[in-house]
Write a protein that holds these residues in place. Structure first.
Motif, PDB file in Angstrom:
ATOM      1  N   PHE A 273      34.685  26.513 -41.562  1.00  0.00           N
ATOM      2  CA  PHE A 273      33.577  26.443 -42.509  1.00  0.00           C
ATOM      3  C   PHE A 273      32.310  26.074 -41.735  1.00  0.00           C
ATOM      4  O   PHE A 273      32.240  25.003 -41.124  1.00  0.00           O
ATOM      5  N   VAL A 274      31.322  26.964 -41.757  1.00  0.00           N
ATOM      6  CA  VAL A 274      30.052  26.704 -41.088  1.00  0.00           C
ATOM      7  C   VAL A 274      29.050  26.327 -42.168  1.00  0.00           C
ATOM      8  O   VAL A 274      28.642  27.172 -42.982  1.00  0.00           O
ATOM      9  N   LEU A 275      28.647  25.074 -42.205  1.00  0.00           N
ATOM     10  CA  LEU A 275      27.770  24.584 -43.257  1.00  0.00           C
ATOM     11  C   LEU A 275      26.313  24.928 -42.937  1.00  0.00           C
ATOM     12  O   LEU A 275      25.956  25.179 -41.786  1.00  0.00           O
ATOM     13  N   PRO A 276      25.454  24.965 -43.977  1.00  0.00           N
ATOM     14  CA  PRO A 276      24.133  25.616 -43.835  1.00  0.00           C
ATOM     15  C   PRO A 276      23.243  25.093 -42.717  1.00  0.00           C
ATOM     16  O   PRO A 276      22.635  25.898 -41.995  1.00  0.00           O
ATOM     17  N   ALA A 398      39.831  39.003 -36.824  1.00  0.00           N
ATOM     18  CA  ALA A 398      39.264  37.899 -37.598  1.00  0.00           C
ATOM     19  C   ALA A 398      38.533  38.448 -38.809  1.00  0.00           C
ATOM     20  O   ALA A 398      38.132  39.621 -38.847  1.00  0.00           O
ATOM     21  N   LEU A 399      38.348  37.567 -39.788  1.00  0.00           N
ATOM     22  CA  LEU A 399      37.659  37.932 -41.026  1.00  0.00           C
ATOM     23  C   LEU A 399      36.457  37.010 -41.204  1.00  0.00           C
ATOM     24  O   LEU A 399      36.596  35.784 -41.232  1.00  0.00           O
ATOM     25  N   LEU A 400      35.277  37.587 -41.328  1.00  0.00           N
ATOM     26  CA  LEU A 400      34.044  36.862 -41.630  1.00  0.00           C
ATOM     27  C   LEU A 400      33.792  36.957 -43.126  1.00  0.00           C
ATOM     28  O   LEU A 400      33.735  38.064 -43.691  1.00  0.00           O
ATOM     29  N   VAL A 401      33.649  35.810 -43.774  1.00  0.00           N
ATOM     30  CA  VAL A 401      33.440  35.764 -45.220  1.00  0.00           C
ATOM     31  C   VAL A 401      31.995  35.373 -45.493  1.00  0.00           C
ATOM     32  O   VAL A 401      31.554  34.280 -45.139  1.00  0.00           O
ATOM     33  N   ARG A 402      31.262  36.293 -46.104  1.00  0.00           N
ATOM     34  CA  ARG A 402      29.861  36.073 -46.463  1.00  0.00           C
ATOM     35  C   ARG A 402      29.816  35.423 -47.848  1.00  0.00           C
ATOM     36  O   ARG A 402      30.082  36.059 -48.866  1.00  0.00           O
ATOM     37  N   VAL A 403      29.513  34.142 -47.865  1.00  0.00           N
ATOM     38  CA  VAL A 403      29.593  33.338 -49.081  1.00  0.00           C
ATOM     39  C   VAL A 403      28.234  33.300 -49.771  1.00  0.00           C
ATOM     40  O   VAL A 403      27.186  33.215 -49.108  1.00  0.00           O
ATOM     41  N   LYS A 404      28.250  33.333 -51.104  1.00  0.00           N
ATOM     42  CA  LYS A 404      27.009  33.378 -51.889  1.00  0.00           C
ATOM     43  C   LYS A 404      26.281  32.039 -51.914  1.00  0.00           C
ATOM     44  O   LYS A 404      25.068  31.971 -51.707  1.00  0.00           O
ATOM     45  N   ASP A 405      27.008  30.975 -52.195  1.00  0.00           N
ATOM     46  CA  ASP A 405      26.370  29.672 -52.343  1.00  0.00           C
ATOM     47  C   ASP A 405      27.410  28.564 -52.150  1.00  0.00           C
ATOM     48  O   ASP A 405      28.595  28.835 -51.891  1.00  0.00           O
ATOM     49  N   ILE A 406      26.966  27.325 -52.309  1.00  0.00           N
ATOM     50  CA  ILE A 406      27.848  26.188 -52.074  1.00  0.00           C
ATOM     51  C   ILE A 406      29.025  26.183 -53.027  1.00  0.00           C
ATOM     52  O   ILE A 406      30.169  25.914 -52.627  1.00  0.00           O
ATOM     53  N   GLU A 407      28.783  26.483 -54.284  1.00  0.00           N
ATOM     54  CA  GLU A 407      29.873  26.439 -55.257  1.00  0.00           C
ATOM     55  C   GLU A 407      30.942  27.478 -54.949  1.00  0.00           C
ATOM     56  O   GLU A 407      32.133  27.225 -55.121  1.00  0.00           O
ATOM     57  N   GLN A 408      30.523  28.635 -54.483  1.00  0.00           N
ATOM     58  CA  GLN A 408      31.508  29.650 -54.111  1.00  0.00           C
ATOM     59  C   GLN A 408      32.288  29.198 -52.875  1.00  0.00           C
ATOM     60  O   GLN A 408      33.496  29.426 -52.785  1.00  0.00           O
ATOM     61  N   LEU A 409      31.622  28.524 -51.932  1.00  0.00           N
ATOM     62  CA  LEU A 409      32.304  28.006 -50.754  1.00  0.00           C
ATOM     63  C   LEU A 409      33.386  27.005 -51.153  1.00  0.00           C
ATOM     64  O   LEU A 409      34.521  27.055 -50.654  1.00  0.00           O
ATOM     65  N   ILE A 410      33.050  26.112 -52.084  1.00  0.00           N
ATOM     66  CA  ILE A 410      34.023  25.131 -52.558  1.00  0.00           C
ATOM     67  C   ILE A 410      35.184  25.827 -53.254  1.00  0.00           C
ATOM     68  O   ILE A 410      36.359  25.465 -53.051  1.00  0.00           O
ATOM     69  N   ALA A 411      34.884  26.826 -54.065  1.00  0.00           N
ATOM     70  CA  ALA A 411      35.940  27.548 -54.786  1.00  0.00           C
ATOM     71  C   ALA A 411      36.893  28.247 -53.826  1.00  0.00           C
ATOM     72  O   ALA A 411      38.118  28.240 -54.024  1.00  0.00           O
ATOM     73  N   ILE A 412      36.359  28.848 -52.766  1.00  0.00           N
ATOM     74  CA  ILE A 412      37.224  29.521 -51.784  1.00  0.00           C
ATOM     75  C   ILE A 412      38.078  28.498 -51.051  1.00  0.00           C
ATOM     76  O   ILE A 412      39.276  28.715 -50.821  1.00  0.00           O
ATOM     77  N   ALA A 413      37.485  27.367 -50.682  1.00  0.00           N
ATOM     78  CA  ALA A 413      38.247  26.330 -49.991  1.00  0.00           C
ATOM     79  C   ALA A 413      39.436  25.891 -50.825  1.00  0.00           C
ATOM     80  O   ALA A 413      40.532  25.652 -50.298  1.00  0.00           O
ATOM     81  N   LEU A 433      27.496  17.821 -48.187  1.00  0.00           N
ATOM     82  CA  LEU A 433      28.418  18.920 -48.488  1.00  0.00           C
ATOM     83  C   LEU A 433      29.758  18.694 -47.800  1.00  0.00           C
ATOM     84  O   LEU A 433      30.823  18.938 -48.391  1.00  0.00           O
ATOM     85  N   ALA A 434      29.741  18.215 -46.574  1.00  0.00           N
ATOM     86  CA  ALA A 434      30.984  17.933 -45.869  1.00  0.00           C
ATOM     87  C   ALA A 434      31.808  16.890 -46.620  1.00  0.00           C
ATOM     88  O   ALA A 434      33.039  16.972 -46.659  1.00  0.00           O
ATOM     89  N   THR A 435      31.142  15.916 -47.216  1.00  0.00           N
ATOM     90  CA  THR A 435      31.842  14.899 -47.995  1.00  0.00           C
ATOM     91  C   THR A 435      32.539  15.509 -49.201  1.00  0.00           C
ATOM     92  O   THR A 435      33.639  15.077 -49.580  1.00  0.00           O
TER      93      THR A 435
END
Length: 525
Positions: A273-276, A398-413, A433-435
């Motif tokens: 996970f690469v945070l903004p 490898a697979l690069l996932v282009r995430v829309k926003d923070i909420e989508q990142l959390i949902a995928i996690a 966000l890491a927290t």
């Protein structure tokens, strides 16, 4: 050291009773001499009987004698490293330098476990002294230590032909615990397996131990593995490989009249996970570093970082371009076995059919079992719709996932299944966000990495190589690191014993000089 192709059953060499095989050089697609023996259930039974005969004496060796035995194995590995690396380079297609490094790592593990044994903390010696005057009821003297499970079966893996094979961490930790080992050699590297097996066999002999402390067997189908898991004298199993293979062994072991533990290490995509803020500051270097680690060992590492998730924004184009450049610069390379290569191609096709877009490809395959390096991209919404995109592709992809926003990142996690590791790249501004992300990852993995990459892994007292299913069959244990010994131990309490009958680690006066928990306090008394 001359290769005979024989099985090593205790101190004896046994020729083929159920056919033979030759190793395959995956780079040339040619067989390599000599022929290697397959055994039957007769050899399994003989090895198990010897291991059972050896157990009581080996489990009760002094800590110093056991540690010295492990160090003899390490010395033996050092002595054969050039020969071992040369043979395994033929059998695996891996570079000699890489294999020499793997041999050094295995020798280090045996020496590390020798230190663990000498320290004796693995015994977890615990003493609750008698309280004869206690009211309303007196307390008897209670003393606890951990002892070995018994003879164990270890299945060698294909992807690390030394450190996850005959002389790998499973063998080192099992022998450190006091368990005799029956090693089922992987058929992808029979010559290297025999060389390592002879080192251990010689160390058993030089240490004056019972010959049943170690045996090496080999089989042509599932029968050998099934016979090991079914044998009533086997008390534990380790396996590194596919989820299908691991779970077949696990279920079989639970159906025995006396079920036994099976410690499997199976599948993981090790999401990154690469945070903004980190993405904006150093997207290019993160993308390049991720892809470099992904391509090591032709992507055939259980800790390969396989999926990178980043929110589309500042730094994303640089991250993507760096990943593309690294993949496109990589030539196709030989994969370990035809079976692994075939599965790789099948799983790449599955990802494409699930909607992943190929955005980079390395050089075309030249050899029959070459693996082409590939990079795919997918929108975050797509991976939420089709969980198969998050399944392992074992190989240089490898697979690069282009995430829309923070909420989508959390949902995928939250959608990820159990993993061996997970990684966050963060800067100070990402801490909030890491927290949020951290407890999600804690529930899904055994190791969380910050601002580095999951592979390679340090072998240490704190390292963990495990995680919730399907990464492993039991998330309470690790297969790498000094606590890997815990898989092979069980507690025994000694109540009301006279001192002369107590195990050495629990005797009055502490003759072994161990740290012990005495009435709830750590003490060397």
């Amino acid at each position: 050291m001359k290769l005979t192709g024989n099985l090593l059953i205790g101190a004896q060499e046994v020729s083929a009773t159920a056919g033979t095989m030759k190793a395959l050089n995956p780079a040339t697609n040619a067989e390599i001499e000599p022929s290697f023996a397959f055994g039957s259930s007769v050899e399994i039974d003989r090895a198990a009987q010897l291991a059972d005969d050896a157990f009581d004496s080996y489990n009760n060796t002094s800590l110093e004698d056991r540690a010295a035995f492990l160090e003899r194995i390490a010395d033996g590995l050092d002595a054969i490293t050039p020969e071992l690396a040369q043979r395994l380079a033929l059998e695996s297609g891996l570079p000699i330098a890489q294999l020499e490094g793997e041999a050094a790592k295995s020798a280090i593990q045996f020496r590390q476990f020798a230190t663990v044994v000498r320290q004796g903390r693995f015994r977890q010696a615990t003493i609750d002294p008698a309280q004869p005057e206690r009211q309303p009821r007196a307390r008897m003297d209670h003393r606890l230590q951990k002892i070995a499970l018994g003879p164990v079966a270890i299945f060698g893996a294909s992807n690390f032909p030394i450190s996850y094979s005959v002389a790998g961490g499973d063998t080192a930790s099992a022998l450190a615990a006091g368990c005799p080992v029956i090693l089922k050699a992987h058929n992808a590297h029979p010559g290297g397996s025999e060389l390592m097996g002879r080192v251990i066999q010689q160390a058993v002999r030089d240490s004056g131990l019972h010959e049943g402390v170690f045996s090496l067997v080999r089989g042509g189908g599932n029968e050998t593995g099934e016979a090991l898991v079914d044998h009533p004298l086997i008390k534990g199993v380790t396996f590194t490989g596919s989820e299908g293979g691991g779970m077949a062994l696990f279920r079989r072991a639970q159906q025995r009249p006396d079920p036994i533990p099976v410690f499997t290490e199976m599948t993981s995509v090790n999401p990154t996970f690469v945070l903004p803020a980190a993405l904006a500051a150093r997207g290019e270097s993160i993308g390049d570093g991720f892809t470099e680690r992904m391509l090591i060992t032709v992507g055939q590492a259980c800790l390969k970082p396989a999926i990178l998730l980043a929110i589309d924004g500042p730094g994303y184009p640089e991250l993507k371009n760096a990943m593309v450049a690294r993949v496109e610069a990589m030539n196709a390379r030989t994969m370990l076995t035809p079976g692994i290569n075939t599965a790789y191609r099948r799983n790449v096709k599955r990802q494409v059919e699930a909607g992943a877009e190929r955005i980079a490809a390395g050089g075309e395959e030249q050899g029959a079992w070459d693996g082409q390096s590939l990079l795919f991209e997918v929108d975050g919404g797509r991976i939420l719709d089709d969980a198969s995109l998050a399944e392992e592709v074992f190989g240089p992809s490898a697979l690069l996932v282009r995430v829309k926003d923070i909420e989508q990142l959390i949902a995928i996690a939250k959608q990820f299944r159990g993993q061996l590791s997970a990684t966050m790249h963060i800067d100070q501004a990402d801490h909030a966000l890491a927290t949020r992300l951290l407890p999600i990852l804690e529930r899904r993995t055994g190791r969380i990495v910050v601002n580095a990459f999951a592979h390679p892994q340090e072998v240490s007292y704190a390292s963990i190589h495990g995680g919730p299913f399907p990464a492993t069959s039991d998330s309470r244990f690790t297969s790498v690191g000094m606590s890997a010994i815990e898989r092979f131990l069980r507690p025994v309490c000694y109540q009301g014993f006279p001192n002369e009958l107590l195990p050495e680690s629990l005797k009055h006066g502490n003759p072994c000089g161990l740290w012990r928990l005495v009435d709830g306090e750590m003490s060397k008394a």
